[in-house]
Design a protein around this motif. Structure first.
Motif, PDB file in Angstrom:
ATOM      1  N   ASN A   1       0.819  -1.212   0.000  1.00  0.00           N
ATOM      2  CA  ASN A   1       0.000   0.000   0.000  1.00  0.00           C
ATOM      3  C   ASN A   1       0.857   1.268   0.000  1.00  0.00           C
ATOM      4  OD1 ASN A   1      -2.411  -1.350  -0.065  1.00  0.00           O
ATOM      5  ND2 ASN A   1      -2.665  -1.356   2.179  1.00  0.00           N
ATOM      6  N   THR A   2       1.974   1.230   0.683  1.00  0.00           N
ATOM      7  CA  THR A   2       2.796   2.428   0.812  1.00  0.00           C
ATOM      8  C   THR A   2       3.748   2.590  -0.362  1.00  0.00           C
ATOM      9  OG1 THR A   2       2.742   1.967   3.175  1.00  0.00           O
ATOM     10  CG2 THR A   2       4.213   3.716   2.450  1.00  0.00           C
ATOM     11  N   VAL A   3       4.248   1.473  -0.869  1.00  0.00           N
ATOM     12  CA  VAL A   3       5.173   1.532  -2.010  1.00  0.00           C
ATOM     13  C   VAL A   3       4.652   0.611  -3.120  1.00  0.00           C
ATOM     14  CG1 VAL A   3       7.595   1.355  -2.726  1.00  0.00           C
ATOM     15  CG2 VAL A   3       7.052   1.837  -0.331  1.00  0.00           C
ATOM     16  N   PRO A   4       3.580   1.034  -3.786  1.00  0.00           N
ATOM     17  CA  PRO A   4       3.017   0.153  -4.827  1.00  0.00           C
ATOM     18  C   PRO A   4       4.002  -0.139  -5.955  1.00  0.00           C
ATOM     19  CG  PRO A   4       1.963   2.327  -4.821  1.00  0.00           C
ATOM     20  CD  PRO A   4       2.796   2.247  -3.584  1.00  0.00           C
ATOM     21  N   ALA A   5       5.055   0.662  -6.061  1.00  0.00           N
ATOM     22  CA  ALA A   5       6.043   0.418  -7.124  1.00  0.00           C
ATOM     23  C   ALA A   5       6.723  -0.931  -6.994  1.00  0.00           C
ATOM     24  CB  ALA A   5       7.096   1.544  -7.120  1.00  0.00           C
ATOM     25  N   ILE A   6       6.605  -1.578  -5.840  1.00  0.00           N
ATOM     26  CA  ILE A   6       7.234  -2.906  -5.742  1.00  0.00           C
ATOM     27  C   ILE A   6       6.571  -3.905  -6.693  1.00  0.00           C
ATOM     28  CG2 ILE A   6       8.119  -2.620  -3.393  1.00  0.00           C
ATOM     29  CD1 ILE A   6       5.814  -4.325  -2.345  1.00  0.00           C
TER      30      ILE A   6
END
Lengths: 276, 276, 276, 276
Positions: free
Chosen positions: B76-81
């Motif tokens: 949720n915080t780093v959707p770029a993963i």
């Protein structure tokens, strides 16, 4: 080139290329430009990412070679950088720094003016011939060993041209090596010209970095003969509050180390360009 | 989540997503499994790369959250993963470590058995349900803060399960923080059980690392309150000749730091998997 | 002299002399030479090894005394150096450095020109009068305290004259001692002439050492007030890749220490001469 | 042996031998003794000084070899130690420590009991057969690498037998090298038996040294892979006020280093014996 990387690792790299990357789509140019300063033609490798042909403007990473090497050394020894140019969608330019320029303008020999060549002749030519982002924020510079010194040296002296810089196993303090790698031929001997050696050592140039101006990434192998000078540079940058990534890895001063390191340096620059 | 990242950077990330990545191809599952040990259902996020549907077997990176967070926090915080899973062609699993498990089997509370849960219940379940490489060489584990501690702790104690491990801003020595983050609820107080705190601090577990067994990557921000313990761990590993990448970056104990750090950790694990 | 060494040890030394060395075969001259620079006669002790009378050419170790002493101090306090000259087959010359010359050419007092005296007047006179190896490779210089400073100072500034140099408990950085041992009378006060104090401190002269030019041996007692400056010099030489032997021993700034240290310094120079 | 020392230095050594030492007067025995503990004959080299035949009692320096070597390695590689035995008038004994004993009594293999062999079988045999000073004050022990570890290990555990001990390039902390040089075959693996590795590492045995009991001399090359552990041992001994000479020299883990180092170690022991 094969002798530079262990055959086992080379095979692993080849497997990687064959199975994950059906083709090397990147285009590799050899660009020859005339240096008015040094009165000769000088080559550079230019790697264009697969999407280049589709238009757009691309950031450029200048990638410098080490002592005794030449402009083609990087792409021949680590061809995977073509793949990385594709993945990260950026241009890689490998200038020629000659056998032992250390990327200075030599104060004692007019035939060695590689600082001026790269910053005044090569960068404008690249921007003229290719679809680059023609701004400091679209340019990074890094290199290995002599080229690690060169990259930080050029970026610090030309912050108008570069917004990011890196060093892999860089010779960031020249003074502990007064008799090595032809430095004295470029600068004069250390015992006679200590001020010149200090002025041209990256570790003594940190006060020239404008706050927030440069994104910096510096790495070195634990068993490298440049380990001590890199730790000293890190300590000084920490003390001076100059933001930088600093990485110590296993390894020595060799291509096993650099073939791995360059993957992280390019990711760092890509992240950096994406923050523009 | 939005408050965790500066809005300017978030915008930059969004731009990146919109323009360089037309679609998020990765598939995100929420997997619920029943823990026989703790008598409850526990969720995990599972991110599958775009190519997953085409067949093959994939390496897995277990990615642990920090104190006060839960299994869904990372994605949720780093959707770029999700994008990175696509690019690097690997599975990311985000287990739940509860609010404050520190990923121990608590010796004082049977309800907190997260070491056993992850190693004996979750990993087998993941291998059963997904097309993973069912071997230690296909598994890495990392995490942030409490999860950085947890990842190194689990990898060192379970070298049969993991061949690579990382830590971002990890609490790698618990003893300097005797009154923080519920550690004493899990282990008993430091003044009463100093041996227990030592035995469960990563920095005192380095002798358990079999030579050459684990690929290790450890990073921390210069202004993090865990900076000192990470430097101490690095110094000890250097002295003990335990190979590891060690990175000091600008930054504090926050999501700006981790959103950047994870890109390098995943690249490290991808490189590591490619050497199999 | 007797008060300088504990009587017990002196007795042991005497026993050693009596039983292992039936006679002191070495010849000891007191040589008086006229200094044109300082307009006065100056004495030196010259110790010739037993074999000297048989012909041949001999290497010379110049051995400097400390603050408040004179040319005859060494041989009177540690007569065993005569024995060592015999065993190692070398000449020892003990110049006079006056009460407090620090072996400088004082920039503020024409009566204190001991650098020029030793290098331009004494060395040529020794080479004229004795069967020496008349080459830098046949000359070493060392000393204690003020003489340790002096030996390194003279060797670094006169690498044409000396190929090896040592320091025992040397004052290798003058700046931490601005009010001691008459240094300010020789150089002017530190607060007024900081550059002069730096230029004349050995620790700031290391850049003048030509690569591979000097064999260096530096020692200090752990409880000596010069301990810190010697460790600092060692650290700097390590960083700068200047090869040197560095020894920390038990002991203070006294003749117990130097009577022991000189045996190792002379062996070091003998080994060094044998590599010619 | 010739390959162990550069031919240029070997030539210099030969010159030294030919011109300064008309004959090697020292007598070299190969002594074979039966070990009741290990049920086999074990050889040792015994070097007797020229004056031995004239009567008297002589101090003994036990000189240990390194990993993969044997009892005859020292005298074959550095024959100049015979000359030094003459000059310093002492006996040198080179025991056999087998290929990889580390001079332990192995807790896991009854065939490797070299601590007991040397201290209970060899030393008494030497004292029985030769005109030695039969007292701890007449015995010193030193060695290189594995033998540096061994010498300090045996001296610390047997202060009743030895009054002086040295180490050249010693492996004074075993724990950083869990997979090297057969140590795990002698002790069991480090991850399973960490306490055993600590108990048998010299750096963890310093509390066993009785105040003033042992004269200690410890040296290491700057570029040796044992550099870090030797500096750590020095730091610990400094902190604990355990008197010792500590020397850092240029050089690596090789015979150029040890051929030089042994001259100083033997002088140190000779000085030490003369203080009896």
């Amino acid at each position: 080139m094969n002798s530079d990387i262990s055959s086992k690792k080379l095979f692993a790299l080849l497997l990687l290329l064959v199975f994950t990357l059906p083709v090397f789509a990147a285009r590799v140019d050899t660009l020859s430009t005339y240096s008015g300063l040094m009165k000769k033609n000088i080559n550079a490798v230019v790697i264009l990412p697969e999407q280049y042909s589709k238009g757009g403007q691309y950031p450029v990473v200048y990638l410098l070679h080490g002592y005794s090497d030449r402009y083609s050394k990087w792409v021949n020894t680590v061809p995977a950088i073509k793949n990385q140019a594709d993945r990260l969608n950026l241009i890689i330019v490998c200038p020629d720094g000659n056998y032992s320029s250390w990327y200075f303008d030599s104060p004692v020999d007019q035939k060695w003016q590689y600082e001026s060549y790269i910053t005044k002749e090569l960068v404008p030519e690249i921007d003229k011939r290719y679809k680059t982002i023609k701004d400091r924020k679209g340019r990074a510079i890094t290199g290995l060993s002599m080229g690690g010194h060169g990259a930080l040296y050029l970026a610090i002296k030309h912050q108008d041209l570069f917004a990011a810089a890196g060093s892999m196993s860089g010779g960031v303090d020249l003074r502990p090596f007064p008799d090595s790698w032809s430095i004295k031929e470029r600068l004069g001997s250390y015992d006679q010209f200590p001020d010149r050696w200090s002025a041209n050592s990256v570790i003594e140039m940190t006060h020239l970095i404008k706050p927030g101006s440069l994104a910096l990434v510096i790495d070195c192998g634990r068993d490298d003969f440049f380990y001590r000078v890199n730790v000293a540079l890190h300590d000084k940058l920490m003390y001076q509050n100059v933001a930088h990534d600093f990485i110590i890895r296993p390894g020595e001063h060799n291509w096993d180390y650099w073939a791995n390191s360059i993957t992280f340096q390019l990711l760092y620059f890509s992240n950096s360009f994406n923050k523009i």
